[in-house]
Design an enzyme around this catalytic site. Structure first.
Site, PDB file in Angstrom:
ATOM      1  N   ALA A  44       0.855  -1.188   0.000  1.00  0.00           N
ATOM      2  CA  ALA A  44       0.000   0.000   0.000  1.00  0.00           C
ATOM      3  C   ALA A  44       0.891   1.237   0.000  1.00  0.00           C
ATOM      4  O   ALA A  44       2.009   1.205   0.505  1.00  0.00           O
ATOM      5  CB  ALA A  44      -0.890  -0.016   1.237  1.00  0.00           C
TER       6      ALA A  44
ATOM      7  N   GLY B 135       0.722  -5.037   0.947  1.00  0.00           N
ATOM      8  CA  GLY B 135      -0.481  -5.152   0.116  1.00  0.00           C
ATOM      9  C   GLY B 135      -0.217  -5.787  -1.240  1.00  0.00           C
ATOM     10  O   GLY B 135      -1.115  -6.369  -1.836  1.00  0.00           O
TER      11      GLY B 135
ATOM     12  N   GLU C  23      -0.343  -9.373  -0.612  1.00  0.00           N
ATOM     13  CA  GLU C  23      -1.749  -9.708  -0.325  1.00  0.00           C
ATOM     14  C   GLU C  23      -2.564  -9.786  -1.629  1.00  0.00           C
ATOM     15  O   GLU C  23      -3.417 -10.656  -1.775  1.00  0.00           O
ATOM     16  CB  GLU C  23      -2.347  -8.663   0.628  1.00  0.00           C
TER      17      GLU C  23
ATOM     18  N   GLU D  16       4.450  -4.956   7.276  1.00  0.00           N
ATOM     19  CA  GLU D  16       3.625  -3.919   7.897  1.00  0.00           C
ATOM     20  C   GLU D  16       3.983  -3.679   9.365  1.00  0.00           C
ATOM     21  O   GLU D  16       3.920  -2.557   9.852  1.00  0.00           O
ATOM     22  CB  GLU D  16       2.134  -4.294   7.801  1.00  0.00           C
TER      23      GLU D  16
HETATM   24  N1  DAK Z   1       4.552   3.201  -0.594  1.00  0.00           N
HETATM   25  C1  DAK Z   1       4.921   4.375  -1.154  1.00  0.00           C
HETATM   26  N2  DAK Z   1       6.082   4.529  -1.788  1.00  0.00           N
HETATM   27  C2  DAK Z   1       6.924   3.471  -1.865  1.00  0.00           C
HETATM   28  C3  DAK Z   1       6.596   2.217  -1.307  1.00  0.00           C
HETATM   29  C4  DAK Z   1       5.340   2.096  -0.634  1.00  0.00           C
HETATM   30  N3  DAK Z   1       4.894   0.952  -0.108  1.00  0.00           N
HETATM   31  N4  DAK Z   1       7.629   1.380  -1.537  1.00  0.00           N
HETATM   32  C5  DAK Z   1       8.553   2.080  -2.230  1.00  0.00           C
HETATM   33  N5  DAK Z   1       8.127   3.342  -2.427  1.00  0.00           N
HETATM   34  C6  DAK Z   1       8.820   4.423  -3.130  1.00  0.00           C
HETATM   35  C7  DAK Z   1      10.013   4.922  -2.357  1.00  0.00           C
HETATM   36  O1  DAK Z   1       9.602   5.859  -1.367  1.00  0.00           O
HETATM   37  C8  DAK Z   1      10.825   5.559  -3.453  1.00  0.00           C
HETATM   38  O2  DAK Z   1      10.223   6.800  -3.794  1.00  0.00           O
HETATM   39  P1  DAK Z   1      11.126   8.127  -4.071  1.00  0.00           P
HETATM   40  O3  DAK Z   1      11.909   8.331  -2.829  1.00  0.00           O
HETATM   41  O4  DAK Z   1      11.992   7.730  -5.244  1.00  0.00           O
HETATM   42  O5  DAK Z   1      10.131   9.193  -4.383  1.00  0.00           O
HETATM   43  C9  DAK Z   1      10.574   4.620  -4.642  1.00  0.00           C
HETATM   44  O6  DAK Z   1       9.373   3.934  -4.340  1.00  0.00           O
HETATM   45  C10 DAK Z   1      11.686   3.604  -4.818  1.00  0.00           C
HETATM   46  O7  DAK Z   1      11.847   2.948  -3.591  1.00  0.00           O
HETATM   47  P2  DAK Z   1      13.285   2.765  -2.887  1.00  0.00           P
HETATM   48  O8  DAK Z   1      14.179   3.893  -3.245  1.00  0.00           O
HETATM   49  O9  DAK Z   1      13.030   2.534  -1.434  1.00  0.00           O
HETATM   50  O10 DAK Z   1      13.811   1.440  -3.596  1.00  0.00           O
HETATM   51  P3  DAK Z   1      14.846   0.381  -3.045  1.00  0.00           P
HETATM   52  O11 DAK Z   1      15.139  -0.524  -4.170  1.00  0.00           O
HETATM   53  O12 DAK Z   1      15.973   1.061  -2.325  1.00  0.00           O
HETATM   54  O13 DAK Z   1      14.043  -0.428  -1.903  1.00  0.00           O
HETATM   55  C11 DAK Z   1      12.125  -1.646  -1.008  1.00  0.00           C
HETATM   56  C12 DAK Z   1      12.967  -1.234  -2.262  1.00  0.00           C
HETATM   57  C13 DAK Z   1      10.920  -2.398  -1.526  1.00  0.00           C
HETATM   58  C14 DAK Z   1      12.956  -2.543  -0.116  1.00  0.00           C
HETATM   59  C15 DAK Z   1      11.724  -0.358  -0.234  1.00  0.00           C
HETATM   60  O14 DAK Z   1      11.171   0.590  -1.166  1.00  0.00           O
HETATM   61  C16 DAK Z   1      10.711  -0.618   0.832  1.00  0.00           C
HETATM   62  O15 DAK Z   1      11.049  -1.123   1.912  1.00  0.00           O
HETATM   63  N6  DAK Z   1       9.449  -0.235   0.591  1.00  0.00           N
HETATM   64  C17 DAK Z   1       8.392  -0.333   1.542  1.00  0.00           C
HETATM   65  C18 DAK Z   1       7.919  -1.752   1.622  1.00  0.00           C
HETATM   66  C19 DAK Z   1       6.829  -1.886   2.648  1.00  0.00           C
HETATM   67  O16 DAK Z   1       7.023  -1.569   3.831  1.00  0.00           O
HETATM   68  N7  DAK Z   1       5.666  -2.349   2.214  1.00  0.00           N
HETATM   69  C20 DAK Z   1       4.528  -2.463   3.052  1.00  0.00           C
HETATM   70  C21 DAK Z   1       3.740  -1.240   2.899  1.00  0.00           C
HETATM   71  S1  DAK Z   1       2.406  -1.218   4.076  1.00  0.00           S
HETATM   72  C22 DAK Z   1      -4.787  -1.794   5.063  1.00  0.00           C
HETATM   73  C23 DAK Z   1      -4.665  -2.640   4.029  1.00  0.00           C
HETATM   74  C24 DAK Z   1      -3.441  -2.943   3.569  1.00  0.00           C
HETATM   75  C25 DAK Z   1      -2.350  -2.374   4.117  1.00  0.00           C
HETATM   76  C26 DAK Z   1      -2.481  -1.535   5.153  1.00  0.00           C
HETATM   77  C27 DAK Z   1      -3.692  -1.225   5.640  1.00  0.00           C
HETATM   78  N8  DAK Z   1      -6.074  -1.467   5.602  1.00  0.00           N
HETATM   79  C28 DAK Z   1      -7.150  -2.342   5.055  1.00  0.00           C
HETATM   80  C29 DAK Z   1      -6.288  -0.483   6.510  1.00  0.00           C
HETATM   81  C30 DAK Z   1      -1.080  -2.656   3.574  1.00  0.00           C
HETATM   82  C31 DAK Z   1      -0.040  -2.011   4.040  1.00  0.00           C
HETATM   83  C32 DAK Z   1       1.202  -2.078   3.332  1.00  0.00           C
HETATM   84  O17 DAK Z   1       1.335  -2.678   2.302  1.00  0.00           O
END
Ligand code: DAK
Length: 266
Positions: A72, A117, A120, A140
């Protein structure tokens, strides 16, 4: 047999209809295809189109760029209040349920990170085929939240409680081959052969009766969520129903006459 190509442009997706397959490309590559509300709405609307388009027999989700989907969109979390968070949660959950119950087979072609997400979404699909460099996880917990698009329930059903708890409670990422070992991924392939292998898999589904596949999918899914006696009853009732279809007659006749069946979905 299936010869049309149609390309539809959307803000967060690229969509292609080709050779019986509806392709959905998550298309925010600079944000690793992070899912925002717009993307949820666009996936929902294209699926409604695919559902009623008789030419589409299989749906494939994949990502543009180096990721399948990094989850997400975290940046939009800052702006959420109770009402908008609730709306996002409700819409996201309804979409994942819709994908899981979709009438036609769905495949997640995982081409890199499938996190949060994004994993998921892949878990709501019927099949997951991943390139060997893909990384999977539900991180998450590191953000002080937990999976909200069905992950807490679907991962347990796919891999069992101990592994599911480990993945969700540590937030650790796992490699695609580990995902295959624990039953989360159907098949791991090389990066170069990902599309070819996914198409080979889809071709097996395209040969089958779309009607009988839908009935079978429905019985597997609803049966899995019910006491076994109800699932078994659905199976035998459905088995009877199948004998009122043209495709059953075609399949049996083709076998007895040593020819390939030509299923029509009737
Ligand atoms: N959201 C927004 N932007 C993201 C992102 C994300 N999940 N993942 C990556 N980006 C963005 C980065 O901020 C960066 O943007 P800029 O800085 O260039 O503007 C760009 O994508 C490239 O990312 P990185 O520079 O970080 O790339 P790397 O290769 O260095 O790293 C990475 C890749 C995948 C390891 C890293 O980007 C990372 O850790 N990303 C976050 C992964 C994460 O934590 N995913 C879980 C997200 S939370 C819900 C339902 C569902 C959910 C929640 C609530 N409800 C029903 C209420 C789900 C929640 C989630 O999925």
């Amino acid at each position: 047999k299936y010869l049309f190509i149609e390309i539809l442009d959307m803000e967060t997706l690229d969509v292609k209809k080709e050779n019986g397959i509806g392709w959905i490309y998550l298309n925010r590559p600079d944000k690793l295809n992070a899912i925002n509300l717009k993307m949820i709405n666009e996936i929902d609307s294209i699926l409604k189109d695919f559902e009623t388009d008789n030419e589409i027999r299989v749906v494939i989700f994949t990502g543009k760029g180096k990721a399948f989907c990094a989850g997400a969109d975290i940046s939009q979390f800052k702006e959420l209040n109770t009402m908008t968070a609730w709306n996002f949660a409700r819409k996201g959950r309804e979409l994942m349920d819709y994908i899981e119950r979709f009438m036609k087979p769905t495949i997640a072609m995982i081409n890199g990170y499938a996190l949060g997400g994004g994993l998921e979404l892949a878990m709501a699909c019927d099949f997951r085929i991943a390139s060997e460099d893909s990384m999977l996880g539900l991180p998450e917990i590191n953000l002080g939240i937990y999976p909200g698009f069905g992950g807490t329930q679907r991962l347990v059903r796919l891999v069992g409680k101990p592994k599911a708890m480990e993945i969700m409670m540590t937030g650790d990422r796992i490699r695609a081959d580990e995902g295959e070992r624990i039953g989360l991924i159907n098949k791991v392939v090389t990066k170069e052969s990902l599309e070819e292998e996914t198409l080979k898999f889809a071709a097996k589904l395209l040969e089958k009766s779309p009607l009988i596949l839908s009935i079978l999918k429905n019985i597997i899914l609803y049966g899995n969520d019910s006491p076994i006696v109800d699932g078994l009853n659905m199976e035998s009732l459905g088995w009877g129903y199948v004998f009122s279809t043209e495709d059953e007659k075609e399949g049996v006749d083709a076998f007895l006459n040593k020819r390939k069946p030509n299923f029509k979905g009737k």
